[in-house]
Write a protein that holds these residues in place. Sequence first.
Motif, PDB file in Angstrom:
ATOM      1  N   LEU A   1      -9.382   3.651   4.754  1.00  0.00           N
ATOM      2  CA  LEU A   1      -9.355   3.047   3.427  1.00  0.00           C
ATOM      3  C   LEU A   1     -10.746   3.044   2.797  1.00  0.00           C
ATOM      4  O   LEU A   1     -10.910   3.328   1.604  1.00  0.00           O
ATOM      5  CB  LEU A   1      -8.816   1.618   3.512  1.00  0.00           C
TER       6      LEU A   1
ATOM      7  N   ASN B   1     -11.581   6.333   1.566  1.00  0.00           N
ATOM      8  CA  ASN B   1     -10.612   6.807   0.573  1.00  0.00           C
ATOM      9  C   ASN B   1      -9.885   8.077   1.024  1.00  0.00           C
ATOM     10  O   ASN B   1      -9.603   8.966   0.224  1.00  0.00           O
ATOM     11  CB  ASN B   1     -11.309   7.050  -0.775  1.00  0.00           C
TER      12      ASN B   1
ATOM     13  N   LEU C   1       0.832  -1.205   0.000  1.00  0.00           N
ATOM     14  CA  LEU C   1       0.000   0.000   0.000  1.00  0.00           C
ATOM     15  C   LEU C   1       0.865   1.253   0.000  1.00  0.00           C
ATOM     16  O   LEU C   1       0.605   2.209  -0.749  1.00  0.00           O
ATOM     17  CB  LEU C   1      -0.923  -0.014   1.219  1.00  0.00           C
TER      18      LEU C   1
ATOM     19  N   THR D   1      -8.350  -3.019   1.451  1.00  0.00           N
ATOM     20  CA  THR D   1      -9.363  -2.917   2.503  1.00  0.00           C
ATOM     21  C   THR D   1      -9.840  -4.287   2.947  1.00  0.00           C
ATOM     22  O   THR D   1      -9.927  -4.575   4.153  1.00  0.00           O
ATOM     23  CB  THR D   1     -10.565  -2.080   2.010  1.00  0.00           C
TER      24      THR D   1
ATOM     25  N   ILE E   1      -7.020   7.714   3.113  1.00  0.00           N
ATOM     26  CA  ILE E   1      -5.767   7.234   3.687  1.00  0.00           C
ATOM     27  C   ILE E   1      -4.569   8.002   3.137  1.00  0.00           C
ATOM     28  O   ILE E   1      -4.493   8.299   1.943  1.00  0.00           O
ATOM     29  CB  ILE E   1      -5.605   5.713   3.418  1.00  0.00           C
TER      30      ILE E   1
END
Length: 404
Positions: free
Chosen positions: A100, A103, A40, A173, A105
């Motif tokens: 996450l 959206n 990530l 996620t 993050i």
Amino acid sequence: MKAVASELSLVKNRNFLLLWGSSTISSFGMQMYSIAIPLLIYDLSKSALAMSMMRAIEFFPNIFLGMLAGALVDRLNRKTMMVWTSFIQVISMFGIVMLLLTNHIELWHLYILGFILSSAGYTFGNANHSVLPQIVSKDQLTSANAKLSFIDTLIRMIGPGVAGVLIAVFSYTSTLTIYLICLLIMYVFMQFLNVPPTAKREDTSHSIWKEMKEGIVELFNNKILLTPTIAVLFSNFASSLVIGVLIFFATDQIGADSKQVGFMFTISAVGGLIGASLISRIRKRFGRGVIYTYSLVFDILSMCLLLFAQTWWTIGISLAIRTFSTTLSNIVYFTIRQEFTPNHLLGRVAGTSSMLMKLTLPLGLFIAGLWAEWFPIRILFFISMCIFIVLFVRLFFHPFKKLV
């Protein structure tokens, strides 16, 4: 017959089974986290330094909170510590999953929540380690540690491959939500754990600083434990030069995708599985000092193979050799620490020794991250191999090899 009876009593021990079960579940979830978070961060930043910094942050609790966590584990009820620290892990992981999902993050979110998660996880691990001698007999410690290590390694063999597939098929996620569920189950398990009181109750009117000092004094007076602790300090530095850039090396330079990275770590876990399976037999033939010393030979071989690796599966084989060595040395070290430390001091000694062993990790990770931005990564593997060679030679001629 005595050994068989001891094994049977161990698997019938309800408290040990709760620890074993919670370790199994949390280890599986941790594999989701260990694979998903670096990938990530790579997607967010494309930076080896950013990935290394996350690994460094995960080790900070060992350094900054090690002795304090150990003192609290010895001072407070250990079951209570395990319940609360598992709850904090749940909350931290929930925060990452929600960021996450919405959206929102960002790197700094992962750094802060990762530090909190690691801090709670480290304190939980200290309490877990200190509780074990309270719920199993002294002659069962090696077997109990081997069982815990075996299942942890088995999960590490399965988990990364599963994580890589989940990330490729679904999302980060979904993968991290599995870890959140595992942490919730671990929290429930802790509610049913029954921890006997320590053999010696201390006067808690002492200041926390005095109790931390007692842990330091106990460790430095224990020459049998101090020698491998210092050895791990340098071994961890050698390892940190590799682990900080390994996923970056595999993805950016070898060209591995998320599934291959997962399978790479699955291969690596095979070595740990073999080590955990063989340690009891090896222990019957060799002393602990000999086992600990010669495990470094496998570290040298691992770094040599990694130095010339051209494929993701070659990296996996190299890591498998390294994991075999680490499993042997960890089981030996944990058992020595549990046997040669009074239980009422075990939390502090574990915290102090862990802090000391991890001192060089953030430094190595930071160096590795910077190095990867400017210089060939394989040189780091060579430096790591040289450090392991020096450690082996030093321990080979040290009295520790014959003392334990």
